[in-house]
Design a protein around this motif. Sequence first.
Motif, PDB file in Angstrom:
ATOM      1  N   GLU A  93       0.817  -1.223   0.000  1.00 33.59           N
ATOM      2  CA  GLU A  93       0.000   0.000   0.000  1.00 33.59           C
ATOM      3  C   GLU A  93       0.849   1.272   0.000  1.00 33.59           C
ATOM      4  O   GLU A  93       0.525   2.257  -0.668  1.00 33.59           O
ATOM      5  CB  GLU A  93      -0.949  -0.003   1.207  1.00 33.59           C
ATOM      6  CG  GLU A  93      -2.095  -0.972   1.042  1.00 33.59           C
ATOM      7  CD  GLU A  93      -2.805  -1.280   2.346  1.00 33.59           C
ATOM      8  OE1 GLU A  93      -3.960  -1.716   2.287  1.00 33.59           O
ATOM      9  OE2 GLU A  93      -2.208  -1.092   3.427  1.00 33.59           O
ATOM     10  N   ILE A  96       2.076   1.709  -3.543  1.00 30.58           N
ATOM     11  CA  ILE A  96       1.001   2.160  -4.439  1.00 30.58           C
ATOM     12  C   ILE A  96       0.621   3.608  -4.133  1.00 30.58           C
ATOM     13  O   ILE A  96       0.447   4.427  -5.042  1.00 30.58           O
ATOM     14  CB  ILE A  96      -0.226   1.230  -4.312  1.00 30.58           C
ATOM     15  CG1 ILE A  96       0.125  -0.147  -4.875  1.00 30.58           C
ATOM     16  CG2 ILE A  96      -1.421   1.817  -5.038  1.00 30.58           C
ATOM     17  CD1 ILE A  96      -0.965  -1.181  -4.705  1.00 30.58           C
ATOM     18  N   PHE A  97       0.511   3.918  -2.850  1.00 33.87           N
ATOM     19  CA  PHE A  97       0.138   5.289  -2.453  1.00 33.87           C
ATOM     20  C   PHE A  97       1.103   6.308  -3.062  1.00 33.87           C
ATOM     21  O   PHE A  97       0.681   7.263  -3.716  1.00 33.87           O
ATOM     22  CB  PHE A  97       0.160   5.398  -0.926  1.00 33.87           C
ATOM     23  CG  PHE A  97      -0.287   6.737  -0.402  1.00 33.87           C
ATOM     24  CD1 PHE A  97      -1.610   6.962  -0.016  1.00 33.87           C
ATOM     25  CD2 PHE A  97       0.615   7.787  -0.271  1.00 33.87           C
ATOM     26  CE1 PHE A  97      -2.016   8.193   0.466  1.00 33.87           C
ATOM     27  CE2 PHE A  97       0.209   9.033   0.210  1.00 33.87           C
ATOM     28  CZ  PHE A  97      -1.117   9.230   0.586  1.00 33.87           C
ATOM     29  N   PHE A  98       2.393   6.069  -2.884  1.00 31.53           N
ATOM     30  CA  PHE A  98       3.355   7.067  -3.362  1.00 31.53           C
ATOM     31  C   PHE A  98       3.525   7.010  -4.880  1.00 31.53           C
ATOM     32  O   PHE A  98       3.882   8.010  -5.504  1.00 31.53           O
ATOM     33  CB  PHE A  98       4.686   6.927  -2.620  1.00 31.53           C
ATOM     34  CG  PHE A  98       4.577   7.370  -1.183  1.00 31.53           C
ATOM     35  CD1 PHE A  98       4.409   8.721  -0.876  1.00 31.53           C
ATOM     36  CD2 PHE A  98       4.601   6.460  -0.134  1.00 31.53           C
ATOM     37  CE1 PHE A  98       4.277   9.141   0.441  1.00 31.53           C
ATOM     38  CE2 PHE A  98       4.475   6.874   1.184  1.00 31.53           C
ATOM     39  CZ  PHE A  98       4.317   8.223   1.467  1.00 31.53           C
ATOM     40  N   LYS A 100       1.028   6.705  -6.855  1.00 26.90           N
ATOM     41  CA  LYS A 100      -0.079   7.527  -7.376  1.00 26.90           C
ATOM     42  C   LYS A 100       0.240   9.012  -7.329  1.00 26.90           C
ATOM     43  O   LYS A 100      -0.268   9.783  -8.132  1.00 26.90           O
ATOM     44  CB  LYS A 100      -1.359   7.240  -6.587  1.00 26.90           C
ATOM     45  CG  LYS A 100      -1.886   5.838  -6.839  1.00 26.90           C
ATOM     46  CD  LYS A 100      -3.334   5.726  -6.518  1.00 26.90           C
ATOM     47  CE  LYS A 100      -3.829   4.305  -6.731  1.00 26.90           C
ATOM     48  NZ  LYS A 100      -3.614   3.834  -8.113  1.00 26.90           N
ATOM     49  N   LEU A 101       1.076   9.397  -6.373  1.00 25.77           N
ATOM     50  CA  LEU A 101       1.426  10.810  -6.277  1.00 25.77           C
ATOM     51  C   LEU A 101       2.649  11.132  -7.139  1.00 25.77           C
ATOM     52  O   LEU A 101       2.987  12.292  -7.342  1.00 25.77           O
ATOM     53  CB  LEU A 101       1.726  11.172  -4.820  1.00 25.77           C
ATOM     54  CG  LEU A 101       0.573  11.011  -3.825  1.00 25.77           C
ATOM     55  CD1 LEU A 101       1.030  11.381  -2.429  1.00 25.77           C
ATOM     56  CD2 LEU A 101      -0.620  11.858  -4.225  1.00 25.77           C
ATOM     57  N   SER A 102       3.290  10.079  -7.640  1.00 30.38           N
ATOM     58  CA  SER A 102       4.576  10.252  -8.319  1.00 30.38           C
ATOM     59  C   SER A 102       4.411  10.706  -9.774  1.00 30.38           C
ATOM     60  O   SER A 102       3.349  10.585 -10.364  1.00 30.38           O
ATOM     61  CB  SER A 102       5.341   8.930  -8.276  1.00 30.38           C
ATOM     62  OG  SER A 102       6.493   9.029  -9.041  1.00 30.38           O
ATOM     63  N   TRP A 103       5.509  11.249 -10.323  1.00 26.75           N
ATOM     64  CA  TRP A 103       5.503  11.649 -11.736  1.00 26.75           C
ATOM     65  C   TRP A 103       5.501  10.438 -12.640  1.00 26.75           C
ATOM     66  O   TRP A 103       4.985  10.460 -13.726  1.00 26.75           O
ATOM     67  CB  TRP A 103       6.750  12.478 -12.031  1.00 26.75           C
ATOM     68  CG  TRP A 103       6.768  13.811 -11.375  1.00 26.75           C
ATOM     69  CD1 TRP A 103       5.987  14.884 -11.707  1.00 26.75           C
ATOM     70  CD2 TRP A 103       7.605  14.240 -10.311  1.00 26.75           C
ATOM     71  NE1 TRP A 103       6.278  15.937 -10.893  1.00 26.75           N
ATOM     72  CE2 TRP A 103       7.280  15.586 -10.036  1.00 26.75           C
ATOM     73  CE3 TRP A 103       8.600  13.621  -9.560  1.00 26.75           C
ATOM     74  CZ2 TRP A 103       7.912  16.319  -9.043  1.00 26.75           C
ATOM     75  CZ3 TRP A 103       9.226  14.360  -8.579  1.00 26.75           C
ATOM     76  CH2 TRP A 103       8.885  15.691  -8.322  1.00 26.75           C
ATOM     77  N   VAL A 142      10.615   3.383  -1.794  1.00 22.65           N
ATOM     78  CA  VAL A 142       9.599   4.375  -2.134  1.00 22.65           C
ATOM     79  C   VAL A 142      10.237   5.575  -2.839  1.00 22.65           C
ATOM     80  O   VAL A 142       9.691   6.117  -3.803  1.00 22.65           O
ATOM     81  CB  VAL A 142       8.840   4.826  -0.864  1.00 22.65           C
ATOM     82  CG1 VAL A 142       7.985   6.047  -1.152  1.00 22.65           C
ATOM     83  CG2 VAL A 142       7.972   3.701  -0.330  1.00 22.65           C
ATOM     84  N   THR A 143      11.432   5.935  -2.384  1.00 23.61           N
ATOM     85  CA  THR A 143      12.123   7.075  -2.987  1.00 23.61           C
ATOM     86  C   THR A 143      12.517   6.792  -4.435  1.00 23.61           C
ATOM     87  O   THR A 143      12.644   7.707  -5.241  1.00 23.61           O
ATOM     88  CB  THR A 143      13.385   7.398  -2.161  1.00 23.61           C
ATOM     89  OG1 THR A 143      12.985   7.633  -0.818  1.00 23.61           O
ATOM     90  CG2 THR A 143      14.104   8.621  -2.698  1.00 23.61           C
TER      91      THR A 143
ATOM     92  N   GLN B   3      -6.046  10.463  -9.098  1.00 26.39           N
ATOM     93  CA  GLN B   3      -5.005   9.885  -8.248  1.00 26.39           C
ATOM     94  C   GLN B   3      -5.214  10.298  -6.789  1.00 26.39           C
ATOM     95  O   GLN B   3      -5.056   9.504  -5.876  1.00 26.39           O
ATOM     96  CB  GLN B   3      -3.638  10.376  -8.713  1.00 26.39           C
ATOM     97  CG  GLN B   3      -2.801   9.320  -9.371  1.00 26.39           C
ATOM     98  CD  GLN B   3      -3.244   9.041 -10.781  1.00 26.39           C
ATOM     99  OE1 GLN B   3      -4.103   9.726 -11.312  1.00 26.39           O
ATOM    100  NE2 GLN B   3      -2.655   8.021 -11.385  1.00 26.39           N
ATOM    101  N   MET B  10      -7.552   5.017  -0.188  1.00 27.24           N
ATOM    102  CA  MET B  10      -6.658   4.078   0.498  1.00 27.24           C
ATOM    103  C   MET B  10      -6.571   4.410   1.987  1.00 27.24           C
ATOM    104  O   MET B  10      -6.574   3.528   2.845  1.00 27.24           O
ATOM    105  CB  MET B  10      -5.248   4.148  -0.110  1.00 27.24           C
ATOM    106  CG  MET B  10      -5.133   3.503  -1.473  1.00 27.24           C
ATOM    107  SD  MET B  10      -3.450   3.662  -2.120  1.00 27.24           S
ATOM    108  CE  MET B  10      -2.613   2.379  -1.178  1.00 27.24           C
ATOM    109  N   ARG B 233       7.532  13.578   1.506  1.00 22.69           N
ATOM    110  CA  ARG B 233       7.741  13.045   0.153  1.00 22.69           C
ATOM    111  C   ARG B 233       6.974  13.828  -0.903  1.00 22.69           C
ATOM    112  O   ARG B 233       7.248  13.681  -2.090  1.00 22.69           O
ATOM    113  CB  ARG B 233       7.315  11.576   0.106  1.00 22.69           C
ATOM    114  CG  ARG B 233       8.166  10.688   0.994  1.00 22.69           C
ATOM    115  CD  ARG B 233       7.891   9.239   0.709  1.00 22.69           C
ATOM    116  NE  ARG B 233       8.705   8.377   1.559  1.00 22.69           N
ATOM    117  CZ  ARG B 233       9.948   8.011   1.259  1.00 22.69           C
ATOM    118  NH1 ARG B 233      10.494   8.428   0.143  1.00 22.69           N
ATOM    119  NH2 ARG B 233      10.617   7.229   2.078  1.00 22.69           N
TER     120      ARG B 233
END
Lengths: 223, 372
Positions: A93, A96-98, A100-103, A142-143, B3, B10, B233
């Motif tokens: 999770e 997936i969470f990060f 979705k926010l990622s480029w 994650v990074t 998104q 979530m 982040r």
Amino acid sequence: MLEVQALSKAYGKKQILKNLSFSVKPGEVIGLVGENGAGKSTLLQILATLSNPTAGTVMLNGESYQVNLKKTRRQIGFVPQDIALWDEFTVKENMIFFEKLSWKHKNGDELRKLCYDMKLSKWNESVKKLSGGMKRKLNIAVTLIHEPNLLLLDEPTAGVDLKSRKEIGAYLSNLAKSRGKMILYTSHDMDEIMQLCDRIYCIGEDPFYYDVLQKYGERPVQL
Amino acid sequence: MKQMIATRLMRWKKQWVSLLFWLLFPLIATICVTMAAGTLQDDAKVPVGVVLEEQTEATEELVQEIKSAPFIRMTLLSEDEALYDLEKHELDSVFVIHEGFAQNVQQDNRNRLITSYRSDLSFAYSPVKEMIISYVQQETGRSKTAFIVQELDQRYNGQENWAFEEIVTKSKAIQQNENLLETDLSFHDTSATTTDNPRLFPVWGLWGVFSLLATLLLFDWVVKEKRSKALLRLAFSRWSKTSYLLYNFVLYTVVLFLADLITVSIVYVMFEEWVSLVHLVIYRLFISAAAFLFAHLFRSTFIYYTVSFALVLIVTIVSGAALPTEASSRLAWFDSVNPLAPLLSGDYINLWSIAVVLAAVLWLIRKEHYHA
Ligand SMILES: Nc1ncnc2c1ncn2[C@@H]1O[C@H](COP(=O)(O)OP(=O)(O)OP(=O)(O)O)[C@@H](O)[C@H]1O
Ligand SMILES: [Mg+2]
């Protein structure tokens, strides 16, 4: 290529970083050492655009940080000294969470592979229940979602056992060598720094570090 | 946006029980308190027995009149039952409406219309008696008028032939109109919804207080997430921290508003009390924005919860919005900062709303400055 010129940082009257100049080439792994409070985290935060220097310039691939903050940040991955994850989420999770926010868009398999490459196999375990070392691995994974060119890691191996330390080290080293990433990281573990780094930068004037590094037969660069 | 919704879902999945609880809490608490207060009110009413010896329009009217008295709980029973209950003090007093009541009233014959019984503990006897007497007077007066009109009509050979019923109906209509006028005037001052049978607690006042509390507690995500290192982040994501917080503010507000709409429909069906949708939207926007901004001041959820409870308690007491209508210790000056004002009176240009807008502007400016 990362170029730092005449960088200084002061908190009020307290001068932390004094006139630092150095550069990092693609494929290089740089180790930052120094006593507690020397300013390693401060330097990494400036390089990560999270804090402004009092004086000096930072250029990434020929472009100054001030020109286009968003564009600069897309190329940077920053692993903070603290665990920056959702505790109640599982490994999956969090990824997936990060994502979705990622480029960068990555599908489930790619995210999973990222964790496996770092020998982080507990895909469905919640972060709360992970060991300290596992958390650190996930903190790095994650990074890496948005595939940064410049990777800044603040004590990524603190509290990590020897085996996981080797795994993280091998992964980072491979990342630099095979994909040409620039990696800067801090650690208090001299053995690890010796094995992994192409160059060692020492922050502060504590002669202790020079003595220790000399014993390893290494010539530290004083910043 | 897609998104952003996905990431919020979530987060909600991990806390759906508490999310659902606080979304439904205002509705459920309002229903519980209103129904409990209704029962309480019923229990506190004086039981009065009425025995009907005839079923006519007139007796039906009288029964309705007695029923509508706020302090009386009226039951219809047979004379034997009624007297038995009176003896056992289960009834306060008993009124027997005799056969021929309607006719006697019409003919202005006021003898033996009603027999009343009371015990030595009777309490409601006199007021009910007064009420019946005044009703009888009103009706006999009306009948008299009707007769006089008919007589006049006959004496002067009028063209129109007024029927007795017609005159009575007309006179009632006039009375109704005048009553309405009176009610309108009193509405103007109290500006709260009043019904024939006033509730102990005003439904929308109650709901306002409960939804204020629920909104504050749901916005604890701001305290929790701002404190979390994970939001660091965001600097390396497509969203800035400001837009992340704003998007989620919108998502929370939309979900809360959906819950509000459900509440309005259910409250309408259950209690036939309506609230203006415009007032509701404005109220929702302001309390959501206020909770969102207010939560920024805290780093500890425990302190945030404590202060939230205390604030809601103060608003409840000082505004008097959810207190028993009679015990209204309302302070007038508080109206201008009362967060419930947009909901209850539709006043949304006051100190409270100006303060929220100002705080929102400050928040936006400060954040932009931080990112520059
Ligand atoms: N926001 C701040 N305001 C004032 N002083 C600060 C701030 N952040 C850090 N410092 C000071 O700057 C100095 C450098 O801190 P920094 O965290 O960079 O050290 P470090 O080399 O990372 O130490 P460690 O090995 O313990 O992680 C410290 O003396 C610290 O007190
Ligand atoms: Mg540090």
